[in-house]
Structure formats: structure tokens, C-alpha cells
Design a protein around this motif. Structure first.
Motif, short mmCIF file in Angstrom:
data_model
loop_
_atom_site.label_atom_id
_atom_site.label_comp_id
_atom_site.label_asym_id
_atom_site.label_seq_id
_atom_site.Cartn_x
_atom_site.Cartn_y
_atom_site.Cartn_z
N THR A 45 1.85 12.36 -6.37
CA THR A 45 0.62 12.54 -6.96
C THR A 45 0.10 11.44 -7.84
OG1 THR A 45 1.18 14.85 -7.09
CG2 THR A 45 -0.77 14.08 -8.76
N THR A 46 1.09 10.72 -8.48
CA THR A 46 0.84 9.60 -9.50
C THR A 46 1.46 8.42 -9.05
OG1 THR A 46 2.76 10.43 -10.90
CG2 THR A 46 0.50 11.37 -11.33
N ARG A 47 2.36 8.38 -8.12
CA ARG A 47 2.93 7.06 -7.87
C ARG A 47 2.50 6.76 -6.24
NH1 ARG A 47 9.16 6.24 -9.44
NH2 ARG A 47 8.67 4.28 -9.39
N TRP A 48 1.89 5.43 -6.09
CA TRP A 48 1.51 5.19 -4.96
C TRP A 48 3.01 4.44 -4.07
CZ3 TRP A 48 -2.46 7.96 -4.03
CH2 TRP A 48 -3.28 8.19 -4.93
N GLY A 49 3.58 3.78 -4.65
CA GLY A 49 4.88 3.55 -4.07
C GLY A 49 5.86 3.23 -5.04
N SER A 50 7.37 2.98 -4.54
CA SER A 50 8.43 2.69 -5.52
C SER A 50 9.51 1.86 -4.34
CB SER A 50 8.98 4.07 -5.88
OG SER A 50 9.43 4.86 -4.45
N CYS A 51 10.17 1.51 -5.36
CA CYS A 51 11.27 0.41 -4.66
C CYS A 51 12.64 0.91 -5.41
CB CYS A 51 11.14 -1.25 -4.88
SG CYS A 51 11.97 -2.25 -4.25
N SER A 52 13.62 1.04 -4.25
CA SER A 52 14.82 1.34 -4.86
C SER A 52 15.83 0.17 -5.02
CB SER A 52 15.62 2.77 -4.16
OG SER A 52 15.79 2.32 -2.94
N THR A 53 16.76 0.26 -5.39
CA THR A 53 18.04 -0.73 -5.63
C THR A 53 18.72 -0.89 -4.05
OG1 THR A 53 19.48 0.52 -6.57
CG2 THR A 53 18.29 -0.88 -8.13
N THR A 54 18.50 0.12 -3.35
CA THR A 54 19.29 0.41 -2.25
C THR A 54 18.60 -0.47 -1.15
OG1 THR A 54 18.25 2.40 -1.74
CG2 THR A 54 20.34 2.36 -2.75
N GLY A 55 17.33 -0.96 -1.47
CA GLY A 55 16.55 -1.80 -0.24
C GLY A 55 15.37 -0.68 0.26
N THR A 56 15.20 0.45 -0.22
CA THR A 56 14.31 1.31 0.38
C THR A 56 13.11 1.32 -0.31
OG1 THR A 56 16.04 3.10 1.29
CG2 THR A 56 13.63 3.73 0.94
N ILE A 57 11.64 1.20 0.22
CA ILE A 57 10.67 1.30 -0.32
C ILE A 57 9.90 2.38 0.29
CG2 ILE A 57 8.30 0.01 -0.49
CD1 ILE A 57 9.67 -2.65 -0.45
N SER A 58 9.29 3.30 -0.78
CA SER A 58 8.45 4.24 -0.67
C SER A 58 7.10 4.28 -0.82
CB SER A 58 9.21 5.60 -0.97
OG SER A 58 10.50 5.86 -1.00
N PHE A 59 6.25 4.84 0.04
CA PHE A 59 4.95 4.73 -0.02
C PHE A 59 4.14 6.18 0.21
CE2 PHE A 59 5.90 0.54 1.64
CZ PHE A 59 5.37 -0.41 0.57
N SER A 60 3.29 6.30 -0.64
CA SER A 60 2.39 7.71 -0.58
C SER A 60 1.37 7.26 0.72
CB SER A 60 1.41 7.97 -1.66
OG SER A 60 0.45 8.67 -1.15
N TRP A 61 1.57 8.05 1.69
CA TRP A 61 0.97 7.87 3.08
C TRP A 61 -0.55 8.05 2.88
CZ3 TRP A 61 -2.12 11.51 5.09
CH2 TRP A 61 -2.14 12.93 4.56
N ARG A 62 -0.88 8.72 1.67
CA ARG A 62 -2.42 8.88 1.40
C ARG A 62 -3.14 7.64 1.12
NH1 ARG A 62 -3.58 14.21 1.11
NH2 ARG A 62 -2.12 15.67 1.02
N LEU A 63 -2.52 6.49 0.87
CA LEU A 63 -3.03 5.32 0.94
C LEU A 63 -3.87 4.92 2.18
CD1 LEU A 63 -0.26 3.28 -1.03
CD2 LEU A 63 -2.49 3.49 -1.82
#
Length: 234
Positions: free
Chosen positions: A158-176
Motif C-alpha cells: 500500500t505505501t511502499r513501492w519498492g524495498s531492498c534487503s541485505t540478502t540481495g532481494t529487491i521487491s517491487f509493487s507490481w502496481r507500478l
């Protein structure tokens, strides 16, 4: 099943789901507007529900503002036009098809969805998510290889369009996928910059500008002003 009900100042009753997690130190709150309005709270093992509810109450104005800005859901059907990934697409349904395909008819892009009619919206959504993932991978390939993530994950946040973890995974909101392509590219470069700087320091923003080029502030402003609109479908 909801643990509690949060009643907004304008009378909406929103289910509250509280989850206890080992290893976390803080209480966190995540509003969810799709497919239905919910409030999800994560709390440490020793924290009581009462503490979680007090935290929610302290964030009342913020939570209410998110739900108040959420657009009314728009149902889609064959014959509608929607925009995603920078293109306007006419939706069509062919129950005899097993798969989905985009074709071009007299200069117009047409997305033909197969299968049963009651699965139409879900299959349109899944097609857009798949296309979005492919577009994200193409954008990442334009960045230096040492910034490429180990894994890409899609979320419906809802409020985060993306995030980056220290494990090397990047997440994105598909609604972009429903945002202008330059805005989508900005979020990708923003998260890649976090592979170098896990903060929002001046050095981080300098990296974002190096990766993205001119227009970073314009893309940020668009998300602030229009981000809620990306949740109007599904």
C-alpha cells in the motif's frame, strides 16, 4: 479472521489483523487497500495486543488518510481499455483460448484473454504482473552489473513501492505497471541505489541521480500526488 475492528472517524469499519513474530523488536503497521481494506500489525513476541492497539491509535490520522485517499475499485470487462507499461490496451475475451496474447489490430493493441469468463479479471491481472516483471528486468539490465539483485520479488503493498534487503532481494509493487514508465524506472533505480547505500543519505540520492539522470524529483512528486490511483484496479 479479524482480531479487532478499527472504526475510522468517518464511520468505516476496518478489520485489524495482529501477527506475533519472533525476532522483531518493534511494532509495525501496514494498511492494505486491495483487494479489501485491512490493517495488519506485527508485534514482538512479548508485546501485548493492547500495546499494538495503542500504537495503531497513535497512527490513526496517518492510517485514515491512506484509506480516505484509496480510489474506488474499477471493475474491468471485455471491451474496456486500460493503460499499463506505457501503452493503452483494449481488452478482449476468447473463451476458446487457453492462453493470453497481445495482438495489434489496425494500430491498436488488443489483449486477448482466454479461459472462463469468471477468471477474466484475474487473468488480466496476472498477465500485467508478468509483463511488469519483464519490464523491470529490462530496466535493471541498463544499470551496472554489480548492482543487479540476486532475486526480484513482486508485492502488492500500500505505501511502499519498492524495498531492498541485505540478502540481495529487491521487491517491487507490481502496481507500478500502471504508472508512467519514467516513474517506474525511477523506483527501480531507487532500489538499485540501496544496494550501495542502505539509507537515504546525500550519497544515496547522488547515486539515484547518477543511475536515473535528470527528473528524479519529478518522478518522486508524481508518486506522492498520484500513487493512490495505482490501486484502482483489482
Amino acid at each position: 479472521m479479524a482480531d479487532y475492528i478499527f472504526t475510522t472517524s468517518y464511520g468505516e469499519e476496518i478489520p485489524v489483523i495482529i501477527t506475533t513474530r519472533r525476532g522483531v523488536r518493534n511494532i509495525t503497521l501496514r494498511p492494505k487497500i486491495a483487494p479489501r481494506h485491512e490493517l495488519h500489525i506485527s508485534k514482538p513476541w512479548l508485546a501485548r495486543d493492547a500495546a499494538a492497539l495503542r500504537f495503531l491509535e497513535s497512527k490513526r490520522r496517518w492510517a485514515e488518510s491512506i484509506f480516505a485517499r484509496a480510489p474506488a475499485k474499477v471493475r474491468i470487462a471485455p471491451g474496456d481499455e486500460i493503460e499499463f507499461l506505457g501503452r493503452t490496451v483494449l481488452l478482449a475475451h476468447d473463451p476458446t483460448r487457453r492462453g493470453n496474447i497481445i495482438t495489434n489490430d489496425a494500430g491498436r493493441d488488443v489483449l486477448i484473454i482466454g479461459g472462463a469468463s469468471d477468471m477474466f479479471e484475474r487473468r488480466v491481472r496476472d498477465f500485467i504482473k508478468s509483463e511488469f516483471l519483464g519490464a523491470v528486468k529490462q530496466i535493471i539490465r541498463t544499470a551496472p552489473r554489480d548492482l543487479w539483485p540476486r532475486r526480484i520479488a513482486l508485492r502488492d503493498t500500500t505505501t511502499r513501492w519498492g524495498s531492498c534487503s541485505t540478502t540481495g532481494t529487491i521487491s517491487f509493487s507490481w502496481r507500478l505497471a500502471f504508472a508512467p514508465t519514467d516513474v517506474m524506472r525511477y523506483v527501480v533505480m531507487h532500489e538499485l541505489a540501496h544496494c550501495v547505500h542502505m539509507d537515504h543519505s546525500p550519497e544515496f540520492w547522488a547515486t539515484v541521480r547518477d543511475l536515473y539522470g535528470f527528473g528524479v524529483e519529478r518522478a518522486k512528486r508524481w508518486l506522492t500526488q498520484h500513487g493512490a490511483e495505482l490501486h484502482r484496479y483489482f
